[in-house]
Design a protein around this motif. Structure first.
Motif, mmCIF file in Angstrom:
data_model
loop_
_atom_site.group_PDB
_atom_site.id
_atom_site.type_symbol
_atom_site.label_atom_id
_atom_site.label_comp_id
_atom_site.label_asym_id
_atom_site.label_seq_id
_atom_site.Cartn_x
_atom_site.Cartn_y
_atom_site.Cartn_z
ATOM 1 N N UNK A 79 46.302 32.889 43.987
ATOM 2 C CA UNK A 79 47.023 34.156 43.857
ATOM 3 C C UNK A 79 46.597 35.107 44.969
ATOM 4 N N UNK A 80 47.530 35.980 45.373
ATOM 5 C CA UNK A 80 47.236 37.027 46.342
ATOM 6 C C UNK A 80 47.959 38.293 45.919
ATOM 7 N N UNK A 81 47.283 39.420 46.021
ATOM 8 C CA UNK A 81 47.931 40.680 45.688
ATOM 9 C C UNK A 81 47.241 41.814 46.423
ATOM 10 N N UNK A 82 47.968 42.907 46.587
ATOM 11 C CA UNK A 82 47.409 44.128 47.153
ATOM 12 C C UNK A 82 47.636 45.242 46.144
ATOM 13 N N UNK A 83 46.556 45.932 45.770
ATOM 14 C CA UNK A 83 46.647 46.898 44.672
ATOM 15 C C UNK A 83 46.044 48.239 45.087
ATOM 16 N N UNK A 84 46.598 49.338 44.574
ATOM 17 C CA UNK A 84 46.012 50.652 44.825
ATOM 18 C C UNK A 84 44.685 50.792 44.101
ATOM 19 N N UNK A 85 43.773 51.537 44.690
ATOM 20 C CA UNK A 85 42.418 51.643 44.150
ATOM 21 C C UNK A 85 42.094 53.082 43.782
#
Length: 254
Positions: A79-85
């Motif tokens: 899996x790959x994802x980009x998320x706000x932190x």
């Protein structure tokens, strides 16, 4: 983009059946398009310092989006994802690499997939009797790093044998699976996995029955919706691929 880890044994070494099974762990996720979040990630710039390898086997790469807000890109074999932190991203990536203390979510309003997987595994590690329920409908490749996959697979195997599902037994089962690999792949795996430290952190991570169940449903439903054969998750064809335990819930949502 940071490449996902390579687990190939190379052409110069004879692969074993254990190698083939190891390397095929996430084939379904590849073939059904489950490697990324259904929604496209926000355009972002990742830091030149590179990613940090988490104790769970994923790579965490801090950066900023086009507005300057912090984000974390997560790369794993499945899996790959980009998320706000909400956390300062350097602190959080270091937190994922630490061998001590419980896991904390990156954001309470936008948890990462890693957060959901941690909640399920933490609950099962602390209450292995629940494998009798969750183990019947949560697929093994819902867990998207080799460490998490291996822990869940070992839990299921021990439970099926009516053996104690203890951290020692889980780690021992995983060591046996690694020992069956060809020497080069076994060496690569051993240098990128720390099952004992990850299990120790899971045992310290709070996870209630409600949180674990919600996380498990989220994992299964997200994959099911992304991989629906017709592209319409409410179709009769795709409903048949959904675990029976979740079909009623889906009907309630319509």
């Amino acid at each position: 983009m940071t490449p996902r880890p390579t687990w190939s044994t190379g052409h110069h070494e004879q692969s074993t059946e254990a190698d083939r099974l190891w390397e095929a762990r996430f084939d379904r996720r590849h073939h059904q398009g489950l490697l990324r979040r259904p929604a496209a990630p926000t355009d972002c710039t990742l830091r030149w310092s590179g990613p940090v390898r988490g104790i769970d086997g994923a790579l965490y790469h801090a950066g900023i989006d086009h507005t300057g807000a912090p984000v974390v890109a997560v790369f794993s074999p499945g899996y790959q994802e980009t998320v706000p932190a909400l956390w300062p991203t350097d602190d959080w990536t270091t937190h994922r690499a630490s061998a001590d203390g419980p896991f904390h979510p990156l954001s309470t309003w936008r948890p990462t997939r890693a957060d959901h997987e941690d909640l399920v595994l933490a609950y099962l590690a602390q209450r292995p009797r629940e494998l009798a329920d969750l183990g019947t409908w949560v697929p093994v490749d819902a867990f998207t790093t080799h460490v998490r996959y291996g822990i869940y697979e070992a839990m299921l195997a021990l439970h099926a044998e009516a053996a104690p599902v203890t951290p020692e037994a889980i780690a021992g089962r995983i060591r046996l699976s690694i020992a069956a690999l060809s020497p080069r792949l076994a060496t690569l795996v051993a240098t990128t996995m720390d099952t004992t430290a990850y299990l120790r952190r899971l045992l310290l991570t709070p996870s209630t029955s409600v949180e674990a169940l919600d996380a498990a449903v989220h994992l299964v439903m997200t994959d099911w919706k992304a991989g629906a054969p017709t592209g319409r998750p409410d179709s009769a064809e795709s409903t048949r691929t959904l675990p029976a335990q979740l079909q009623l819930q889906l009907q309630d949502q319509r």
